[in-house]
Design a protein around this motif. Sequence first.
Motif, mmCIF file in Angstrom:
data_model
loop_
_atom_site.group_PDB
_atom_site.id
_atom_site.type_symbol
_atom_site.label_atom_id
_atom_site.label_comp_id
_atom_site.label_asym_id
_atom_site.label_seq_id
_atom_site.Cartn_x
_atom_site.Cartn_y
_atom_site.Cartn_z
ATOM 1 N N ALA A 149 -108.679 -51.809 -49.040
ATOM 2 C CA ALA A 149 -109.829 -50.928 -48.844
ATOM 3 C C ALA A 149 -109.844 -49.811 -49.876
ATOM 4 O O ALA A 149 -110.857 -49.118 -50.028
ATOM 5 C CB ALA A 149 -109.790 -50.320 -47.444
ATOM 6 N N ALA A 150 -108.733 -49.626 -50.596
ATOM 7 C CA ALA A 150 -108.610 -48.532 -51.553
ATOM 8 C C ALA A 150 -108.782 -49.011 -52.985
ATOM 9 O O ALA A 150 -108.699 -50.209 -53.277
ATOM 10 C CB ALA A 150 -107.240 -47.868 -51.402
ATOM 11 N N ARG A 151 -108.999 -48.074 -53.869
ATOM 12 C CA ARG A 151 -109.001 -48.392 -55.284
ATOM 13 C C ARG A 151 -107.573 -48.717 -55.710
ATOM 14 O O ARG A 151 -106.611 -48.256 -55.095
ATOM 15 C CB ARG A 151 -109.545 -47.219 -56.090
ATOM 16 N N VAL A 166 -104.649 -41.324 -61.180
ATOM 17 C CA VAL A 166 -104.526 -41.105 -59.732
ATOM 18 C C VAL A 166 -103.893 -42.339 -59.080
ATOM 19 O O VAL A 166 -104.265 -43.476 -59.378
ATOM 20 C CB VAL A 166 -105.908 -40.848 -59.095
ATOM 21 N N ASP A 167 -102.925 -42.108 -58.196
ATOM 22 C CA ASP A 167 -102.338 -43.216 -57.426
ATOM 23 C C ASP A 167 -103.295 -43.653 -56.327
ATOM 24 O O ASP A 167 -104.087 -42.858 -55.820
ATOM 25 C CB ASP A 167 -101.015 -42.783 -56.786
ATOM 26 N N SER A 168 -103.195 -44.915 -55.927
ATOM 27 C CA SER A 168 -104.051 -45.438 -54.861
ATOM 28 C C SER A 168 -103.710 -44.777 -53.529
ATOM 29 O O SER A 168 -102.557 -44.444 -53.254
ATOM 30 C CB SER A 168 -103.878 -46.947 -54.744
ATOM 31 N N ALA A 173 -100.320 -51.574 -50.655
ATOM 32 C CA ALA A 173 -101.001 -52.701 -51.297
ATOM 33 C C ALA A 173 -100.365 -52.978 -52.658
ATOM 34 O O ALA A 173 -99.831 -52.083 -53.309
ATOM 35 C CB ALA A 173 -102.486 -52.408 -51.446
ATOM 36 N N ARG A 174 -100.424 -54.232 -53.093
ATOM 37 C CA ARG A 174 -99.831 -54.637 -54.366
ATOM 38 C C ARG A 174 -100.748 -55.611 -55.099
ATOM 39 O O ARG A 174 -101.618 -56.246 -54.501
ATOM 40 C CB ARG A 174 -98.467 -55.308 -54.135
ATOM 41 N N PHE A 300 -105.785 -48.714 -44.414
ATOM 42 C CA PHE A 300 -104.676 -48.644 -45.350
ATOM 43 C C PHE A 300 -103.376 -49.002 -44.627
ATOM 44 O O PHE A 300 -103.141 -48.569 -43.503
ATOM 45 C CB PHE A 300 -104.543 -47.236 -45.935
ATOM 46 N N GLY A 301 -102.511 -49.736 -45.293
ATOM 47 C CA GLY A 301 -101.185 -50.026 -44.757
ATOM 48 C C GLY A 301 -101.074 -51.398 -44.136
ATOM 49 O O GLY A 301 -102.019 -51.910 -43.539
#
Length: 336
Positions: A149-151, A166-168, A173-174, A300-301
């Motif tokens: 769901a994240a960049r 910027v970190d995600s 996620a990988r 996330f996660g």
Amino acid sequence: MDSFFLMGARPLVEFSPSMKLHELLDWSAIAGQLTGLYQREISGAGGPQPYSSLGMFKLMLLGQWHGLSDTQLEQALRVRLDFMVFTGFEPSAGELPDASTICRFRNRLVKAELEQKLLALINSQLEQRGLKVQGARGAIIDATIIPSAARPRQHVEGEGEQARLVDSADSEARWVKKGKHAFFGYRGHTAVDSEDGYVEHVQVHPANEAEINKLPEIVEALSPGIEAVLADKGYASKANRQWLAERGIGDLIQHKGSAGKPVHALLKQFNKQIGSIRFKVEQAFGTMKRRFHLGRARYFGTAKVQAQMCWAALGMNLLKAHRKLKAMELAGAGAP
């Protein structure tokens, strides 16, 4: 017991898809699995009475069934009679659950790791109703990519002198490359029964973790008595075949060739036969992604994405059972 409002509304929505879903299950047994989610239940302390755990779980099922976000689900509950009757919530009882309350309840379920138990319980109920084959002993295993769901990690925001690395927001996620395409997210593993294609178990891991190493863990998570495992070449390894043989489980994993050593013609025929059965797991992925919005992670996660996949599996299984029940009713109506 239902209020006069809900009793009066029930006849108006009794033929809705939501109420057909309601008739499939023994909700009292499900309620028994949902105890202890609120601190107030554990401590016995005072304070406001929390929303019914069963009603909240039903609300989450409706959100999955209809593909609604938490905000859309909050709005639908305020205007749809079938949602009110299904969950037992009604405007006259006071404030209805809002989007943040729904989100917090989902987090409680994830923390309690209840999703797999609820999936197994509901599958058992479908078996008792004759909507799922009892004792199906073949398991079809496969995996699919679920984009985050994240960049992606380490992306650039801004332009020129304002640009920054910027970190995600999704730290678990990988990246993984599949064919010519690269994906940032998770790999969702599923085991479906070989009879009807009901989802029996799901697991989610970061996308860069190879599927070949997950087969023993998935098979051990299934109910005892599995007689055969069907899987594609992604699970083919000497270690996996030996692990199955040591436990007396049929090895129906497709074979793959290697450099200078193509697959024998007979094994190609074997692969073709396995492929003709494996379509059931591909259908499950297709339904979970198209109908139940698993095409992309919502959260996330790993734990939350696994819960999302489990809710999608529950939705798919209930949809399959609903269609099967309808077909059985039509067949019964047409019988002399």
